[in-house]
Design an enzyme around this catalytic site. Structure first.
Site, PDB file in Angstrom:
ATOM      1  N   SER A 170     -32.670  47.481 -57.599  1.00  0.00           N
ATOM      2  CA  SER A 170     -31.218  47.549 -57.512  1.00  0.00           C
ATOM      3  C   SER A 170     -30.746  48.749 -58.310  1.00  0.00           C
ATOM      4  O   SER A 170     -31.445  49.210 -59.222  1.00  0.00           O
ATOM      5  CB  SER A 170     -30.590  46.272 -58.090  1.00  0.00           C
ATOM      6  OG  SER A 170     -29.187  46.403 -58.210  1.00  0.00           O
ATOM      7  N   TYR A 183     -29.588  39.806 -64.986  1.00  0.00           N
ATOM      8  CA  TYR A 183     -29.884  40.436 -63.699  1.00  0.00           C
ATOM      9  C   TYR A 183     -30.294  41.894 -63.872  1.00  0.00           C
ATOM     10  O   TYR A 183     -31.333  42.339 -63.360  1.00  0.00           O
ATOM     11  CB  TYR A 183     -28.669  40.355 -62.776  1.00  0.00           C
ATOM     12  CG  TYR A 183     -28.931  40.952 -61.417  1.00  0.00           C
ATOM     13  CD1 TYR A 183     -29.740  40.300 -60.495  1.00  0.00           C
ATOM     14  CD2 TYR A 183     -28.370  42.183 -61.048  1.00  0.00           C
ATOM     15  CE1 TYR A 183     -29.993  40.858 -59.251  1.00  0.00           C
ATOM     16  CE2 TYR A 183     -28.613  42.737 -59.811  1.00  0.00           C
ATOM     17  CZ  TYR A 183     -29.427  42.068 -58.910  1.00  0.00           C
ATOM     18  OH  TYR A 183     -29.687  42.626 -57.674  1.00  0.00           O
TER      19      TYR A 183
END
Length: 329
Positions: A170, A183
């Site tokens: 990501s 995250y």
């Protein structure tokens, strides 16, 4: 010393291959799940029920590849299995027995495995001072330990085929924000994992890549809100109108994003191009590109500010130019 290290690394990886040889004995003239003889390349995708994983599974299947699509729910497994060129597999990446069963199933099918796509992942976490450790831990159990567990299990098959391993990272592997340590931290780990794994797999002629999407359409944010609601109910609390409104707002936001077609395109390059890249940043707009690259530049400046060995601006620019020339060779 470097040569000795490479020899030892190659020897250790060959030992892994030898111990896993029985599981790899039948790789030709396989039978796919629709009953036809096939020499298709087979690719395993974890987290294939929705979002990026589902789009990639369908993209690969439509292109004629055979996909082993990992999912957890019976409804998702049935839906995936109904698609031509897709064989669904019950696969929770946090459960070793399910990972072992997936290895056994693919081995018994005799298709071999050309590529592994580590896509399963979740969002979540929260502000460090206010978030219980177990809420943070579940993110790492899936996004970090799950990737490690599945990759370790399938290395012998991928090495046998001299194939590819690719992982969904990501832009959060570069960016971080208040409340995002779980995250973002897990995606930072994917960065290091990719580089280490690439060095380990190079002697075995296995290519390793990370695909780093920005904001595309998926269920990851809605799923995080649902897990929060489940924790509230498990603790005896009630779901308030404000919490329901939060879910609706999250749903609206996720559905406003572009479908992840560019992410699948990056995966297709990483999996099949003769010259796969180590990193693919895939963003839906110029703003996310600029934000991510600017953060990298800020980090570079911060790293170079302290200490007697700092580089001058001119030296940094020359290093950047050299790196860009090398990447285009």
């Amino acid at each position: 010393m470097k040569r000795l290290y490479q020899l030892l690394l190659t020897a250790s990886m060959m030992l892994i291959l030898l111990t896993g040889k029985n599981a790899l004995a039948h790789t030709n003239n396989s039978i796919d799940h629709h009953g036809e003889s096939s020499n298709q390349k087979s690719i395993l995708i974890t987290g294939a029920s929705t979002g990026i994983g589902r789009h990639l599974a369908e993209t690969l299947a439509n292109a004629g590849y055979h996909v082993y699509a990992g999912a957890r729910k019976d409804s998702d497994l049935a839906e995936l299995n109904a698609i031509e060129n897709i064989t669904s597999i019950r696969l929770d990446v946090t459960i070793q027995s399910e990972v072992d069963a997936a290895v056994e199933l693919i081995s018994n099918n005799g298709t071999g495995l050309y590529a592994l796509v580590n896509n399963a992942g979740i969002g979540g976490g929260g502000v460090i001072a206010d978030t219980p450790v177990d809420v943070q831990s579940i993110v790492y159990q899936i996004n970090v330990e799950g990737v490690y567990r599945v990759t370790k299990a399938f290395i012998p098959m991928i090495a046998e085929s001299k194939g590819r391993i690719a992982t969904t990272g990501s832009i959060a592997g570069t960016l971080a924000w208040a409340g995002g340590s779980a995250y973002s931290g897990s995606k930072h780990w994917i960065e290091a994992f990719t580089d280490s794994l690439a060095a380990e797999m190079a002697p075995l002629e296995v290519s390793v890549s990370v695909i780093e999407p920005g904001n595309f359409q998926s269920h990851i944010r809605r799923s995080a809100v649902k897990r929060m609601h489940e924790r509230v109910k498990a603790a005896g609390g009630e779901i308030t109108p404000e919490m329901l409104a939060q879910y609706k707002a999250t749903e609206k936001r996720e559905l406003s994003y572009k479908i992840p077609e560019p992410v699948s395109a990056a995966y297709m390059h990483a999996l099949f191009d003769e010259n796969p890249m180590r990193r693919y940043m895939v963003v839906p707009n110029a703003e996310e590109q600029a934000m991510t690259i600017n953060t990298k530049i800020q980090q570079l400046v911060q790293l170079n500010t302290w200490g007697e060995y700092s580089f001058s601006e001119e030296e940094l620019i020359n290093m950047l130019k050299a790196a860009m020339r090398n990447s285009s060779d």
